[in-house]
Design a protein around this motif. Structure first.
Motif, PDB file in Angstrom:
ATOM      1  N   ALA A   1       4.249   6.028  -5.387  1.00 32.92           N
ATOM      2  CA  ALA A   1       4.955   5.416  -6.531  1.00 32.92           C
ATOM      3  C   ALA A   1       6.061   6.316  -7.055  1.00 32.92           C
ATOM      4  CB  ALA A   1       3.943   5.112  -7.643  1.00 32.92           C
TER       5      ALA A   1
ATOM      6  N   ASP B   1       2.255   1.728  -3.494  1.00 37.17           N
ATOM      7  CA  ASP B   1       1.209   2.196  -4.406  1.00 37.17           C
ATOM      8  C   ASP B   1       0.884   3.673  -4.180  1.00 37.17           C
ATOM      9  OD1 ASP B   1       1.077  -0.291  -5.553  1.00 37.17           O
ATOM     10  OD2 ASP B   1      -0.682  -0.940  -4.380  1.00 37.17           O
TER      11      ASP B   1
ATOM     12  N   ASN C   1       0.831  -1.211   0.000  1.00 40.31           N
ATOM     13  CA  ASN C   1       0.000   0.000   0.000  1.00 40.31           C
ATOM     14  C   ASN C   1       0.866   1.262   0.000  1.00 40.31           C
ATOM     15  OD1 ASN C   1      -2.308  -1.542   0.041  1.00 40.31           O
ATOM     16  ND2 ASN C   1      -2.583  -1.390   2.262  1.00 40.31           N
TER      17      ASN C   1
END
Length: 63
Positions: free
Chosen positions: A60, A57, A54
């Motif tokens: 990034a 993500d 997480n």
């Protein structure tokens, strides 16, 4: 006086005092071993992997 109650109480006290010397408590010669086969690493690693995924993500551009 009720001699039956006195005799019963006397016998009870005499019996309990006679047992007082017969009770011995000794430590065992070998240590007590309790085996707990609990595996918690799998859940911790899974949670860390999910949290790391997480974070990657969400950020990034940093990675």
């Amino acid at each position: 006086m009720d001699y039956r109650k006195i005799a019963t109480a006397t016998a009870l006290v005499a019996g309990l005092s006679a047992l007082g010397g017969c009770i011995n408590v000794n430590a065992p010669s070998e240590p007590i071993v309790i085996e707990l086969n609990i595996n918690i690493t799998q859940e911790v690693i899974y949670r860390l992997a999910e949290d790391a995924g997480n974070t990657i993500d969400e950020n990034a551009d940093i990675f």
